[in-house]
Enzyme design. Structure first.
Site, PDB file in Angstrom:
ATOM      1  N   ASP A 483     -18.992 -24.921   1.301  1.00  0.00           N
ATOM      2  CA  ASP A 483     -20.405 -24.683   0.980  1.00  0.00           C
ATOM      3  C   ASP A 483     -20.769 -23.208   1.054  1.00  0.00           C
ATOM      4  O   ASP A 483     -21.658 -22.750   0.329  1.00  0.00           O
ATOM      5  CB  ASP A 483     -21.342 -25.540   1.842  1.00  0.00           C
ATOM      6  CG  ASP A 483     -21.104 -25.399   3.331  1.00  0.00           C
ATOM      7  OD1 ASP A 483     -20.143 -24.723   3.730  1.00  0.00           O
ATOM      8  OD2 ASP A 483     -21.879 -25.989   4.112  1.00  0.00           O
ATOM      9  N   CYS A 484     -20.080 -22.435   1.894  1.00  0.00           N
ATOM     10  CA  CYS A 484     -20.327 -20.985   1.932  1.00  0.00           C
ATOM     11  C   CYS A 484     -19.877 -20.345   0.625  1.00  0.00           C
ATOM     12  O   CYS A 484     -20.550 -19.454   0.085  1.00  0.00           O
ATOM     13  CB  CYS A 484     -19.599 -20.351   3.108  1.00  0.00           C
ATOM     14  SG  CYS A 484     -20.083 -21.047   4.689  1.00  0.00           S
TER      15      CYS A 484
END
Length: 759
Positions: A483-484
């Site tokens: 997700d980063c």
């Protein structure tokens, strides 16, 4: 006076890939600060201490005071207050946004990120202090001022009953109470110091059965210190690293945080390492137990755990496994010829420890394995270069606020916060006015991408590809996260559409392709994305989760947040680069959408695993579906999610969800049905994205009114209850959320509700 330093090295023992961009650490300078500055700091500290049982969360005021001195602050626009009967106008929202952005831009660091508190857990600092005490480095690494601030922090977060919790807002636990009591003793406090607070802490421990009832992680820490016997621990054999990889229980198949903590623990257990027995350690043996130390039944202690700590009780199969290892296997491995195998396992473990250290520039994936790895390096060789390389990186984990000095849950949340902040600022459509802020943030995103895979055979080291990923914190940390990477990619793509005269040169397309490659590579067969790696084993592995305090830690599970972020990033990418790996991108999106729909709860919500909780998860669930064109009018999944969110709106117009939702997996309101600016913003963003404005605008107007009225006089937003979580049961601070999400929600409300309404 303390000063926050940004993107600086300052030690020949520090290694970096990008000139320390994103690094943040606090340094004490006795010559710094006017009498007025010092008085402001003391006032903030006193106010926190006086109210600590009511408001347990610090507001990051020391950093704010520093930036207010250093940065030119434009005149603050008049505060907006709206009565319940008043309409919310576009002018009111724009003023609120400008006030919020004017303030938020003053707390941006010169390298482009927003520094902030990432504390919350109460079991991190003890590991550091125990390690520094054992290695004799306590007074070398920490000044008297460091120790004073740490003592302040520990006393400030002692509960009224005398104990300490797992996290700053949690009820007292044996794990928290014993470790923080021990930490205060190692920091120089006597058994009766602290105006009776040490005695209160000790009473809590003894009244709840004493330190034999501490959790397995606590037993391990006390054992290396010498205040507990290794025979009172369940086995952590390093031989597990020698098993063939095809076995589902191989540690290489576990969630990386889990295996990276149990790796050094198994090294220390295999060696039965015990630090120097000092007078303080001998005294602790008397202070922590309900019977004399030599009378403790260590075999019985192995499976004891205080009921206050028991989030994940051991199943019977685990008790049988540990008993077999303890009574049959360990005696064989402790003497010849079994000792040869033990020696080989220990060598394998330290080899993997060094690989992790070197490839994170001695930051390590998290604070627990950071200090454990450092201890292992010292145990292997007290004069080693590896140990010396570890020491300066300790400061990357220490954060100072008005409640004292804490150890953070990572070396910061730099990239994560910056990715969200960029999206929030762009959502306001006030790009030109805040161009310099965006340009600095853009530079930070470009400088924080991971540009290389880890060296060597990734399979041998159980590592996934990294090249093209974005990390949670800094490029030097370097662990890739799904997700980063997605949020970094989204921010980079959005900024590439803004004129470069405003935000600087866009990121090279090749680097965007590499990010997309990482995202696609992380998709599991069920369509979901986990955090750092693919899901490599089975959920039944939780049966051998020895950590009584945490849930769902053994494998890397797929999450709605990671999966939704990937969908949103790939949709944005596909619009700008429709020809790149079209079939794979399309398939990845399609499978991810099906996964998100399949895990929606019957009430329309999604459980959020990384923040509080159903509000957060539902924002991600909705945004993932909205990205592919679904709305509450054409998707029953989105409609059901909106119904769920609307059912939780408070009379104030806001939303306020308690951290109890995370551990109990049932939606819980905050005490007194209070609203929270962050939950409110998440709910608003989900509803606006879903098309709520086309059905009924009233809930959005009420929510906007709450956010506008919540803004503080200086344009900041208030720090309310804790909003981050990990492993179901431990809360963590995201200090920037109180600024980012109200700005983002009001920005979308202005552009997609009020301005559309006017057209």
């Amino acid at each position: 006076m303390w000063k926050l330093k940004i993107a600086e090295g300052g030690s020949p023992w520090l290694r970096t890939t990008n000139n320390h961009v994103g690094r943040q650490f606090w340094e004490f300078d006795p010559n710094l600060g006017t009498p007025e500055d010092l008085a402001a700091v003391e006032e903030a500290r006193k106010s926190f201490s006086d109210n600590r049982f009511v408001q347990k969360h610090s507001a990051d005021l020391l950093m704010r005071l520093q930036f207010s001195r250093e940065n030119l602050i434009s005149p603050v626009l008049p505060q907006v207050k709206i009565e319940d009967t008043d309409d919310v106008t576009e002018e009111m929202v724009e003023t609120t946004l400008k006030r919020g952005l004017d303030f938020y831009s003053t707390i941006q660091a010169h390298d482009g990120h927003w520094p902030g508190d990432y504390g919350g857990p109460m079991f991190l600092l003890p590991g550091l202090i125990i390690t520094l005490s054992i290695t004799g480095a306590l007074n070398t690494v920490l000044s008297e001022q460091h120790k004073q601030e740490m003592r302040r922090y520990l006393y400030n977060h002692q509960n009224e009953d005398g104990g300490w919790g797992l996290h700053i807002e949690g009820p007292s636990t044996m794990f928290g109470s014993v470790l923080n009591y021990v930490t205060l003793r190692l920091l120089g406090e006597g058994p009766n110091d602290g105006d009776g607070d040490m005695e209160k802490g000790r009473d809590w421990i003894l009244n709840h059965g004493g330190a034999t009832n501490i959790t397995s992680w606590g037993k391990m820490w006390l054992s290396v210190l010498g205040a507990f016997e290794w025979s009172g621990n369940n086995p952590l054999p390093p031989e597990i690293w020698l098993l063939p990889y095809f076995l589902p229980i191989h540690p290489g198949r576990m969630w990386c945080h889990c295996r990276m903590v149990y790796l050094p623990m198994s090294y220390l257990y295999g060696k039965r390492f015990v630090g120097p027995i000092t007078s303080t350690v001998l005294s602790l043996r008397k202070e922590l137990f309900t019977v004399p130390y030599h009378e403790v039944n260590w075999n019985e202690a192995r499976n004891l755990c205080a009921k206050e700590d028991l989030y994940y009780p051991h199943p019977l199969v685990q008790d049988i496994l540990w008993a077999s290892l303890h009574k049959i296997v360990e005696p064989v491995l402790m003497r010849w010829p079994g000792a040869n195998l033990r020696e080989k396992a220990i060598r394998t473990a330290i080899e993997h420890i060094h690989y992790e250290d070197e490839n994170t520039r001695y930051i390590c994936i998290g604070p627990v394995n950071k200090v454990l790895n450092m201890l292992c390096c010292w145990v292997e060789d007290p004069n080693s270069e590896a140990f010396k390389l570890h020491l300066p990186r300790i400061h990357d984990f220490l954060w100072l606020a008005e409640d004292g000095m804490k150890m953070q849950g990572y070396n910061g949340s730099q990239l994560w916060d910056t990715g969200f902040a960029i999206q929030a600022i762009l959502a306001t459509n006030l790009v030109e006015e805040y161009g310099p802020v965006l340009e600095k943030a853009h530079s930070f995103v470009k400088n924080s991408q991971v540009l290389e895979d880890c060296p060597g055979d990734l399979n041998y080291w159980y590592r996934h590809i990294s090249k093209g990923a974005w990390p949670f914190s800094t490029a030097d940390h370097g662990w890739p996260i799904s997700d980063c990477t997605a949020e970094g990619l989204k921010a980079a793509l959005l900024l590439s559409k803004v004129p470069k005269a405003i935000v600087g040169e866009p990121i090279d397309a090749k680097r965007l392709y590499e990010a997309v490659n990482v995202i696609i590579s992380l998709q599991n067969a069920d369509g979901g994305l986990a955090t750092y790696e693919l899901t490599r084993s089975y959920p039944w592995l939780e049966l051998i989760n020895p950590a009584e305090t945490f849930g769902d830690i053994v494998i890397d599970y797929p999450y709605v947040e990671c999966t939704s972020a990937a969908i949103q990033a790939l949709i944005s990418f596909r619009k700008l680069y429709p020809g790149h790996r079209k079939k794979e991108v399309d398939e990845c999106i399609e499978k991810a959408v099906k996964f998100i729909e399949s895990i929606q709860a019957a009430d329309g919500s999604w459980y959020g695993s990384w923040a509080v909780c159903f509000t957060y998860g539902t924002w991600f669930g909705v945004k993932g579906l909205v990205a592919v064109g679904k709305t509450l009018k054409n998707s029953p999944h989105v409609a059901k999610a909106c119904e769920f969110l609307l059912s939780k709106q408070q009379p104030s117009g806001g939303w306020g969800e308690s951290y109890l939702s995370c551990q109990d997996k049932v939606y819980s309101n905050l005490d007194g049905n209070r609203s929270h600016v962050v939950n409110t913003a998440w709910a608003m963003l989900a509803l606006i994205g879903a098309g709520q404005a086309e059905v009924d605008r009233k809930p959005l107007h009420r929510a906007a009114r709450y956010l506008i009225n919540a803004q503080m006089e200086n344009g900041d937003f208030p720090q309310q209850e804790i909003m981050g979580v990990f492993n179901r049961n431990c809360m963590i601070t995201y200090a920037a959320y109180r600024n980012i999400f109200p700005i983002w929600a009001l920005g979308e409300y202005r552009c997609q509700v009020l301005l559309q309404q006017g057209e």
